[in-house]
Design a protein around this motif. Structure first.
Motif, short mmCIF file in Angstrom:
data_model
loop_
_atom_site.label_atom_id
_atom_site.label_comp_id
_atom_site.label_asym_id
_atom_site.label_seq_id
_atom_site.Cartn_x
_atom_site.Cartn_y
_atom_site.Cartn_z
N THR A 116 0.91 -1.20 0.09
CA THR A 116 0.13 -0.14 -0.05
C THR A 116 0.94 1.07 -0.03
OG1 THR A 116 -1.72 -1.39 1.22
CG2 THR A 116 -1.73 1.22 1.29
N VAL A 117 0.35 2.30 -0.84
CA VAL A 117 1.00 3.61 -0.56
C VAL A 117 -0.03 4.66 -0.24
CG1 VAL A 117 2.11 5.64 -1.96
CG2 VAL A 117 2.74 2.94 -2.53
N ASP A 118 0.36 5.15 0.91
CA ASP A 118 -0.56 6.46 1.44
C ASP A 118 0.28 7.72 1.56
OD1 ASP A 118 -2.68 7.85 2.42
OD2 ASP A 118 -3.39 6.08 3.60
N VAL A 119 0.03 8.58 0.54
CA VAL A 119 0.97 9.87 0.39
C VAL A 119 -0.16 10.79 0.28
CG1 VAL A 119 3.18 8.61 -0.55
CG2 VAL A 119 1.31 9.69 -1.93
N SER A 120 0.41 11.91 0.84
CA SER A 120 -0.64 13.15 0.58
C SER A 120 -0.37 13.86 -0.71
CB SER A 120 -0.02 14.36 1.70
OG SER A 120 1.44 14.71 0.93
N GLU A 121 -1.43 14.26 -0.93
CA GLU A 121 -1.51 14.82 -2.56
C GLU A 121 -0.41 15.86 -2.62
OE1 GLU A 121 -5.30 16.83 -3.77
OE2 GLU A 121 -4.35 17.45 -5.62
N ARG A 122 0.10 16.61 -1.76
CA ARG A 122 1.27 17.30 -1.82
C ARG A 122 2.73 16.65 -1.90
NH1 ARG A 122 0.40 20.22 2.24
NH2 ARG A 122 -0.60 22.01 0.85
N THR A 123 2.79 15.59 -1.28
CA THR A 123 4.09 14.65 -1.37
C THR A 123 3.98 14.08 -3.02
OG1 THR A 123 3.99 14.35 0.81
CG2 THR A 123 5.44 12.86 -0.60
N LEU A 124 2.63 13.57 -3.23
CA LEU A 124 2.54 13.12 -4.74
C LEU A 124 3.09 14.28 -5.80
CD1 LEU A 124 1.38 10.48 -5.66
CD2 LEU A 124 -0.89 11.81 -6.04
N PHE A 165 24.28 29.22 -11.47
CA PHE A 165 23.01 28.68 -11.80
C PHE A 165 22.23 29.56 -11.95
CE2 PHE A 165 25.59 25.70 -9.46
CZ PHE A 165 25.19 24.35 -9.98
N THR A 166 21.09 29.75 -12.71
CA THR A 166 20.26 30.86 -12.77
C THR A 166 18.93 30.22 -12.47
OG1 THR A 166 21.30 32.12 -14.22
CG2 THR A 166 18.97 32.53 -13.99
N LEU A 167 18.08 30.79 -11.45
CA LEU A 167 16.97 30.29 -10.83
C LEU A 167 15.70 31.21 -11.47
CD1 LEU A 167 17.53 28.70 -7.34
CD2 LEU A 167 17.13 27.56 -9.37
N ALA A 168 14.66 30.89 -12.03
CA ALA A 168 13.51 31.51 -12.12
C ALA A 168 12.78 31.45 -10.88
CB ALA A 168 12.73 30.94 -13.28
N CYS A 169 11.92 32.48 -10.79
CA CYS A 169 11.12 32.33 -9.82
C CYS A 169 10.04 30.88 -9.58
CB CYS A 169 9.94 33.44 -9.44
SG CYS A 169 10.31 34.92 -8.51
N ALA A 170 9.69 30.71 -10.68
CA ALA A 170 8.97 29.39 -10.80
C ALA A 170 10.05 28.02 -10.27
CB ALA A 170 8.58 29.14 -12.39
N ASP A 171 11.22 28.17 -10.26
CA ASP A 171 11.75 27.09 -9.98
C ASP A 171 11.74 27.12 -8.02
OD1 ASP A 171 12.72 26.31 -12.21
OD2 ASP A 171 14.35 27.73 -12.03
N LEU A 172 11.09 27.92 -7.53
CA LEU A 172 11.18 28.00 -6.17
C LEU A 172 10.01 27.75 -5.42
CD1 LEU A 172 13.13 31.54 -6.23
CD2 LEU A 172 14.05 29.09 -5.76
N GLY A 173 8.86 27.39 -6.31
CA GLY A 173 7.77 27.14 -5.76
C GLY A 173 7.34 25.96 -5.15
N LEU A 174 5.99 26.07 -4.58
CA LEU A 174 5.54 24.92 -3.82
C LEU A 174 3.97 24.91 -3.97
CD1 LEU A 174 4.07 26.81 -1.40
CD2 LEU A 174 6.28 26.79 -0.20
N TYR A 175 3.40 23.65 -3.25
CA TYR A 175 1.96 23.54 -3.69
C TYR A 175 1.47 24.12 -2.26
CZ TYR A 175 2.74 21.07 -7.79
OH TYR A 175 3.19 20.48 -9.13
N ASN A 176 0.57 24.84 -2.36
CA ASN A 176 -0.02 25.53 -1.45
C ASN A 176 -1.30 24.76 -0.68
OD1 ASN A 176 -1.99 26.47 -2.93
ND2 ASN A 176 -1.71 28.66 -3.09
N ALA A 177 -1.94 25.46 0.39
CA ALA A 177 -2.79 24.64 0.74
C ALA A 177 -4.13 24.41 -0.23
CB ALA A 177 -3.47 25.49 2.10
N GLU A 178 -4.22 25.07 -1.25
CA GLU A 178 -5.16 24.76 -2.13
C GLU A 178 -4.61 24.09 -3.37
OE1 GLU A 178 -4.86 28.40 -1.33
OE2 GLU A 178 -6.43 27.70 0.29
N MET A 179 -3.33 23.57 -3.06
CA MET A 179 -2.78 22.47 -4.07
C MET A 179 -2.33 23.35 -5.28
SD MET A 179 -1.63 19.91 -2.91
CE MET A 179 -2.66 19.43 -1.53
#
Ligand code: BGC
Length: 756
Positions: A240-248, A713-727
């Protein structure tokens, strides 16, 4: 019958006409592959669909294993084979796996193309995981090179050999993130990190498919196992795999997305239950994510019998239920459970599903066949198979990849490299004179007869005067210590001992999980016993997963992690042992101190109580440190690299902006070498708790002694993102910390801020 013949003739004529248009060159008709099905192949597919019976459609969605073709020249075998061919003639299958060899594939294909009613070619799949005949290192090992171009070239060689043997489609790459080394299938993937995993997924897809999978030296690739299969509870396969949608979204999905972006032709649905809905019946991942969000246009095959197994999962009451659940969730082809063929016609007749669902799946499968050029070129040239397999060029590349996969874990007092002119070298251990085990998991077609073991590799590298002695010492498993005496007798005569220990071929891979991560059997005792006599010892580890080798790491002066390296194992190990190649591999997965630390990975959360030595009530153990034995990204070289002068281009960057982070890397030793320079990022305060570090870039650079390079290394803002509470994937304003360094555990630190 007359009618059938006429239709067949029309079909052939039509194919010839289309072929002529395509051959006429640019400007005359669109390429059916590159137009994604808008061209002639789409017309062909619609034309075929209109003429197919429901049973014929379901056959296109059915894959059978060819394991049961019997080549023996007996009446029973002939009868069995004839029965098998009759299923092809009767258009009961659209695809085979585990059939290989140009002659054999052509024989089956001929029946499909020339004797079945509509003449639709079969697609032949196989697990070409790390080579077809020329066996490369297992994928986990190859990833240690952190060299996507090299990995692409290895996959391209595998494709060349397999295509010549009639294979069209590989069930690779496996892009499952794995953070539990008990799981036997860590060997097949790229390790624990989603960023590195995504880079390697794309590299492998590019290698297998090239620009055009229809080419005579390419295959269609398959991103598997969708998804989160590596998250199996307790590291036990199929669990079985039980992972949060965020981790997924953060961890398990990125390598699959990278495969889609690289144009992968197919996906395979996983065996596991995923948060209550088995992956093979999971519309969220198979339709919402894969089709609607990512726009994937290829087809999805189930894993072996994973549709039938929906009954055991307890979400289907019958095989008919499982067929309906899988096809409506988005699995197009049934690998070996045969429930589509057996039950979907009735499901349609009874109105439980619509035939349009079937048509959609058939269309995808036919489109893949068209993309492979099978309608025009269903056969392979049998001459080519012998010519392209195991060529000197392929073996040279296998050696290059193998030595780039080796990780130097320890080198006390520069014991390595050894001199080629030592008086006597003892090569000991159950894996020293062993060509088979270094092939690792999924090396089915490779013939280890041609392989080079470590003993042979050492013999071919040292001077004529050097004596090379060998004793096995013990078996891979079991309690028999009777071979220790001989090993000690040999070791006592030597100036240095190379002790080759670890896991056999069948100790990792599918359904080969372990609850202990130490050296199996009495191998650890062998290491201790040999080390105790005081001769310098180099431990050469071979294994399909990280091992807990605390005692060895503490006491033995030099350790090489060589995994399962394939054909050129012995040469590659000798290249590193004697300094013809300066090791540059870095670990793509954390090595735990003991199995109780598992899962342990660098990309973890901080917790409210991060471990602190002076406070008992923090997140730690009583009996083991919380740090790993060897961290992600770690690996030594025969030279030393210094890091200095970190620069961050801006203290503040606006939303949507970019930032460049750089540092000067210097070769401070006496040998030229490659260094893998790594960039990690941490979002200091976010609306959801961030991981302490995330890999966001790396570069493999070469430095001569004394040479320095600024690595940026050049990072764009989009490279720093995360999935927030609304996914939603967002980059939140605030402070970021960055590191450039040689591993996940070290590095120069800088900071910048993303403004509001
Ligand atoms: C494995 C897949 C493999 C398939 C076909 C299954 O048991 O999980 O990875 O592709 O068999 O061999």
């Amino acid at each position: 019958m007359q009618e059938v013949k006429t239709q067949r003739q029309v079909e052939i004529l039509w194919a010839v006409l289309v072929g002529a248009v395509l051959w006429a060159g640019p400007g005359l008709g669109a390429d059916p592959v590159r137009t994604g099905g808008d061209g002639e192949s789409a017309v062909r597919i619609e034309n075929l669909l209109e003429r197919m019976t429901l049973e014929e459609k379901l056959s296109q969605l059915t894959q059978r294993s060819g394991d049961d073709i019997d080549d023996a020249d007996t009446p029973e075998a002939r009868q069995k084979t004839e029965a098998f061919l009759a299923t092809i003639r009767g258009a009961q299958m659209g695809s085979f796996l585990n059939v290989h060899g140009a002659e054999r594939v052509n024989r089956l294909q001929r029946v499909a193309v020339e004797e079945s009613r509509l003449g639709i070619p079969l697609i032949f799949g196989l697990d070409v995981i790390h080579g077809y005949k020329t066996i490369f290192p297992i994928p986990l090992a190859e990833t240690c090179s952190w060299d996507p171009d090299l990995v692409t070239r290895a996959a391209a060689v595998a494709a060349t050999e397999a295509r010549a043997a009639g294979i069209h489609w590989t069930f690779a790459p496996m892009v499952d993130i794995a953070r539990d080394p008990r799981w036997g299938r860590v060997a097949e993937g790229a390790g624990e990190d989603p960023y590195l995993g995504a880079v390697m997924a794309a590299a492998r897809v590019r290698g297998f498919q090239g620009e055009d999978p229809a080419a005579a030296d390419r295959l269609l690739a398959c991103a598997k196992h969708f998804c989160a299969y590596g998250g199996a509870e307790a590291g036990r396969d199929y669990n079985t795999v039980d992972v949060s949608e965020r981790t997924l979204r953060e961890v398990y999905l990125p390598p699959f997305k990278a495969a889609v972006d690289a144009g992968v032709g197919t996906f395979m649905s996983a065996f596991n239950d995923l948060n209550g809905i088995p992956a093979t019946a999971n519309p969220f991942i198979l339709t919402e994510v894969l089709r609607q969000k990512w726009g994937f246009e290829g087809f999805v095959v189930s894993d072996w019998d994973s549709i039938g197994e929906l009954v055991q999962h307890g979400i289907a009451a019958s095989p008919a239920d499982s067929a309906r659940l899988a096809i409506t969730a988005g699995v197009d082809m049934d690998m070996c459970s045969f429930v589509y063929r057996a039950h979907l016609a009735e499901e349609i007749r009874s109105g439980r599903i619509s035939e349009t669902v079937i048509d959609r799946a058939v269309r995808r499968v036919l489109k893949a066949k068209a993309r492979l050029g099978l309608f025009e070129h269903p056969y392979v040239d049998p001459q080519r198979e012998a010519q392209v397999c195991l060529t000197p060029e392929h073996l040279a590349l296998a050696r290059e990849v193998a030595r780039s996969s080796i990780v130097l874990l320890k080198n006390h007092d520069d014991l390595l490299p050894l001199g080629k002119d030592l008086g006597t070298i003892a090569v000991l251990g159950p894996l020293a004179d062993n060509r088979k085990d270094p092939f690792g998991t999924w090396a089915g077609i490779g013939g280890w007869g041609e392989a080079v073991d470590v003993l042979a590799g050492v013999r071919s590298a040292v001077s004529k005067e050097t004596r090379v002695l060998h004793a096995k010492g013990c078996e891979l498993e079991g309690n028999d210590r009777s071979g220790f005496v001989e090993a000690l007798t040999v070791a006592k005569q030597a100036d240095a001992v190379v002790l080759v220990v670890g896991e056999g071929q069948a100790m990792s891979g599918e359904a080969h999980c372990r609850t202990s991560l130490g050296l199996p059997g009495v191998q650890r005792d062998l290491v201790e016993t040999v080390h105790a006599i005081g001769v310098p010892v180099v431990v050469v580890l071979m294994n399909g997963r990280p091992l807990s080798i605390g005692w060895t790491a503490e006491h033995v002066p030099a350790i090489l992690e060589t995994w399962h390296l394939g054909n050129e194992c012995g040469h590659a190990v000798a290249d590193v042992l004697f300094g013809d190649f300066n090791p540059s591999g870095k670990l793509p997965i954390t090595f735990p101190r003991n199995v109780g630390q598992v899962p342990i990975y660098y990309y973890h959360k901080n917790t409210g109580r991060p471990p602190a030595d002076n406070d008992g009530f923090t997140s730690k153990y009583l009996d083991t440190p919380t740090t790993p034995l060897f961290p992600f990204g770690y690996g030594l070289s025969y030279t030393t690299f210094g890091y200095a002068d970190l620069e961050v281009s801006a203290r503040k960057i606006p939303p949507g902006g970019e930032v460049t982070i750089s540092a000067v890397v210097a070769n401070k030793g006496k040998r030229p070498g490659h260094e893998i320079v790594q960039l990690y990022v941490r979002d200091v305060v976010a609306s959801v708790s961030p991981p302490v570090k995330r890999l966001r870039g790396f570069r493999r650079i070469f430095l001569a002694p004394g040479e320095t390079k600024r690595v940026s290394f050049t990072l764009a803002c989009a490279d720093l993102g995360l999935y927030n509470a609304e996914m939603k994937y967002v980059t939140e304003p605030g402070e970021f910390r960055v590191w450039i360094g040689p591993s996940s555990a070290e590095g120069l630190e800088g900071r910048f801020e993303v403004t509001k």
